[in-house]
Design a protein around this motif. Sequence first.
Motif, mmCIF file in Angstrom:
data_model
loop_
_atom_site.group_PDB
_atom_site.id
_atom_site.type_symbol
_atom_site.label_atom_id
_atom_site.label_comp_id
_atom_site.label_asym_id
_atom_site.label_seq_id
_atom_site.Cartn_x
_atom_site.Cartn_y
_atom_site.Cartn_z
ATOM 1 N N ASN A 1 39.784 28.520 63.400
ATOM 2 C CA ASN A 1 38.582 28.656 62.585
ATOM 3 C C ASN A 1 38.723 28.136 61.156
ATOM 4 O OD1 ASN A 1 37.054 29.984 64.630
ATOM 5 N ND2 ASN A 1 38.131 31.896 64.174
ATOM 6 N N VAL A 2 39.927 28.203 60.608
ATOM 7 C CA VAL A 2 40.139 27.885 59.198
ATOM 8 C C VAL A 2 40.901 26.571 59.047
ATOM 9 C CG1 VAL A 2 41.153 28.666 57.015
ATOM 10 C CG2 VAL A 2 40.147 30.333 58.596
ATOM 11 N N TYR B 1 37.603 25.364 54.668
ATOM 12 C CA TYR B 1 36.470 25.474 55.582
ATOM 13 C C TYR B 1 36.714 26.597 56.581
ATOM 14 C CZ TYR B 1 34.567 21.023 53.987
ATOM 15 O OH TYR B 1 34.035 20.017 53.226
ATOM 16 N N TYR B 2 35.636 27.304 56.893
ATOM 17 C CA TYR B 2 35.659 28.276 57.984
ATOM 18 C C TYR B 2 34.619 27.816 58.998
ATOM 19 C CZ TYR B 2 35.323 32.586 60.648
ATOM 20 O OH TYR B 2 35.315 33.505 61.683
ATOM 21 N N ARG B 3 35.094 27.354 60.118
ATOM 22 C CA ARG B 3 34.237 26.736 61.114
ATOM 23 C C ARG B 3 33.454 25.582 60.502
ATOM 24 N NH1 ARG B 3 32.158 31.720 65.037
ATOM 25 N NH2 ARG B 3 34.247 32.419 65.643
#
Length: 206
Positions: free
Chosen positions: A103-104, A149-151
């Motif tokens: 995710n990250v 970024y997260y997703r």
Amino acid sequence: MMLFGMASAQEKQNNRLRLGVDFGSGMTVFCNHSSISLFQDPTIAYLAQFNYGLAVGACIDDDFLGLEFSGDAVVTSAQAVNETMEMLKLAAMIRHYAPVNNNVKFSAGLKVGPYLMGNGIFYVNGQDEKIEKDYYRWGLCVEPEFGVYYRFIGITIAPFMGLNFHKDTPLPEDLPADLVPSNAGTFKNSWESYGGFKVMLHAILD
């Protein structure tokens, strides 16, 4: 042969070409006021009223290559003539993502390209005439960026430096008395630089 075929299929999947779209908005801080305003300006820095950026390009693995169109706008301290400055940029960009988990991911990139800076003034002179003029200058901007970024949502911080091309710009002779043009009635901008940084929230689609 089966192992070779599986490896080739995996490589093609990892290296597949995808369309990438990135939209961002946030805040921009401009420093070195002498390049932003047409007048001698005591303001140390300006915060843009708004900024935006739209990037379209190609994604290959963890790399994004594309073009970004962006814009900024500020109101300067030359209130006697209601001066505004708007900037439009077109930059070639490259960005690399370093995944931390599913995710990250962290990012680092670079943007380089030309911009158009427009300064507008509007005031009423001593003869009660409404004066409205626009002045345009070209330049080149370099902007490294770093983010997380997260997703599909991310935030980046990007220091930048711009360089205005040389141009002699004659200003009106009936300016309000409390304004001092940069150079005795003419704004002479001989490769003058400015800098700053921007913080932006991004939404990406690839």
